[in-house]
Design a protein around this motif. Structure first.
Motif, mmCIF file in Angstrom:
data_model
loop_
_atom_site.group_PDB
_atom_site.id
_atom_site.type_symbol
_atom_site.label_atom_id
_atom_site.label_comp_id
_atom_site.label_asym_id
_atom_site.label_seq_id
_atom_site.Cartn_x
_atom_site.Cartn_y
_atom_site.Cartn_z
ATOM 1 N N VAL A 5 0.854 -1.185 0.000
ATOM 2 C CA VAL A 5 0.000 0.000 0.000
ATOM 3 C C VAL A 5 0.890 1.234 0.000
ATOM 4 C CG1 VAL A 5 -1.684 1.324 1.351
ATOM 5 C CG2 VAL A 5 -1.945 -1.161 1.111
ATOM 6 N N GLY A 6 0.572 2.197 -0.848
ATOM 7 C CA GLY A 6 1.334 3.429 -0.967
ATOM 8 C C GLY A 6 2.357 3.402 -2.086
ATOM 9 N N LYS A 8 3.750 2.968 -5.955
ATOM 10 C CA LYS A 8 3.291 3.232 -7.312
ATOM 11 C C LYS A 8 3.505 1.966 -8.134
ATOM 12 C CE LYS A 8 3.509 6.760 -10.905
ATOM 13 N NZ LYS A 8 2.077 6.814 -11.032
ATOM 14 N N LYS A 35 -9.490 5.669 -10.634
ATOM 15 C CA LYS A 35 -9.599 4.703 -9.537
ATOM 16 C C LYS A 35 -9.982 3.378 -10.191
ATOM 17 C CE LYS A 35 -11.650 5.546 -5.466
ATOM 18 N NZ LYS A 35 -12.752 5.695 -4.453
ATOM 19 N N LEU A 131 -6.939 -2.075 -5.047
ATOM 20 C CA LEU A 131 -7.553 -0.812 -5.421
ATOM 21 C C LEU A 131 -6.413 0.137 -5.713
ATOM 22 C CD1 LEU A 131 -10.129 0.904 -5.721
ATOM 23 C CD2 LEU A 131 -9.867 1.519 -3.312
ATOM 24 N N VAL A 132 -6.441 0.717 -6.916
ATOM 25 C CA VAL A 132 -5.354 1.575 -7.371
ATOM 26 C C VAL A 132 -5.940 2.931 -7.738
ATOM 27 C CG1 VAL A 132 -3.517 1.851 -9.081
ATOM 28 C CG2 VAL A 132 -4.159 -0.444 -8.304
ATOM 29 N N GLU A 133 -5.371 4.000 -7.185
ATOM 30 C CA GLU A 133 -5.796 5.360 -7.514
ATOM 31 C C GLU A 133 -4.631 6.101 -8.147
ATOM 32 O OE1 GLU A 133 -7.956 7.578 -4.533
ATOM 33 O OE2 GLU A 133 -8.815 5.726 -3.723
ATOM 34 N N VAL A 136 -1.327 4.443 -7.823
ATOM 35 C CA VAL A 136 -0.820 4.162 -6.477
ATOM 36 C C VAL A 136 -1.729 3.139 -5.794
ATOM 37 C CG1 VAL A 136 -0.291 5.146 -4.207
ATOM 38 C CG2 VAL A 136 0.202 6.453 -6.290
ATOM 39 N N VAL A 137 -1.126 2.128 -5.187
ATOM 40 C CA VAL A 137 -1.874 1.075 -4.518
ATOM 41 C C VAL A 137 -2.487 1.619 -3.230
ATOM 42 C CG1 VAL A 137 -1.725 -1.207 -3.444
ATOM 43 C CG2 VAL A 137 -0.343 -0.681 -5.472
ATOM 44 N N LYS A 138 -3.810 1.521 -3.134
ATOM 45 C CA LYS A 138 -4.527 1.973 -1.936
ATOM 46 C C LYS A 138 -4.885 0.802 -1.016
ATOM 47 C CE LYS A 138 -4.374 6.266 -2.907
ATOM 48 N NZ LYS A 138 -3.569 7.161 -2.109
ATOM 49 N N SER A 139 -5.099 -0.375 -1.604
ATOM 50 C CA SER A 139 -5.299 -1.593 -0.810
ATOM 51 C C SER A 139 -4.861 -2.771 -1.661
ATOM 52 C CB SER A 139 -6.754 -1.755 -0.363
ATOM 53 O OG SER A 139 -7.589 -2.070 -1.452
ATOM 54 N N VAL A 161 -13.969 0.150 -1.134
ATOM 55 C CA VAL A 161 -14.061 1.352 -1.983
ATOM 56 C C VAL A 161 -15.010 2.365 -1.407
ATOM 57 C CG1 VAL A 161 -13.361 0.210 -4.105
ATOM 58 C CG2 VAL A 161 -15.769 0.304 -3.532
#
Length: 161
Positions: A5-6, A8, A35, A131-133, A136-139, A161
């Motif tokens: 997480v966090g 790229k 997202k 989950l990528v925003e 960047v990996v968010k989860s 989400v």
């Protein structure tokens, strides 16, 4: 080292079958400014992937989009012909990006590869979802047992989400 997480996503190129034939897409094409839910499977047409993992995302696609997800993608270490056939056979063509990581380059860069040579499959991806925003990996949700699609499934992703 496994992506966290966090982090790229690494730059990579995939093949994807479209109505106009195969196209090359990059991580920038898929993830920049969006997202995106990405889930990976050990192999297209394999039992858990076809009967459980992919159907959950097809059934919950609209619910994920309603929660602010811009796009969905499934990735496998298969060629684009196999991924295209899976997209067509499953009814997922045009609903989910079916990304062929044909040489496992992206999968290895994420540290999510596994050797299934003993079962005749060679190097494949672990089963996961993320989950990528905006790249960047968010989860990230990695299955401990590749024959299950619980923490990496769509129902679980809906809670994130």
């Amino acid at each position: 080292m496994t992506i966290s997480v966090g982090d790229k996503l690494p730059e990579a190129k995939f093949k994807e079958k479209t109505a106009d034939g195969p196209v090359e897409v990059s991580t920038k094409d898929i993830f920049s400014g969006k997202k995106v839910v990405l889930f990976a499977v050990p192999g297209a047409f394999t039992p858990t992937c076809t009967l459980n993992h992919l159907p959950g995302y097809l059934e919950n696609r609209d619910a994920l989009l309603a929660k602010g997800v811009d796009d969905l993608a499934v990735l496998s270490v298969n060629d684009w012909h196999v991924m295209g056939a899976w997209a067509e056979k499953s009814g997922g063509m045009g609903k989910i990006h079916f990304l062929a990581d044909w040489d496992a380059g992206f999968t290895k860069a994420l540290g999510l590869d596994m050797d299934l040579s003993a079962g005749g499959l060679g190097v494949r991806s672990k089963r996961y979802s993320m989950l990528v925003e905006d790249g960047v990996v968010k989860s990230i949700n990695i299955e401990e047992n590749p024959g299950q699609a619980t923490v990496s499934g769509a129902e679980h992703m809906l809670t994130l989400v």
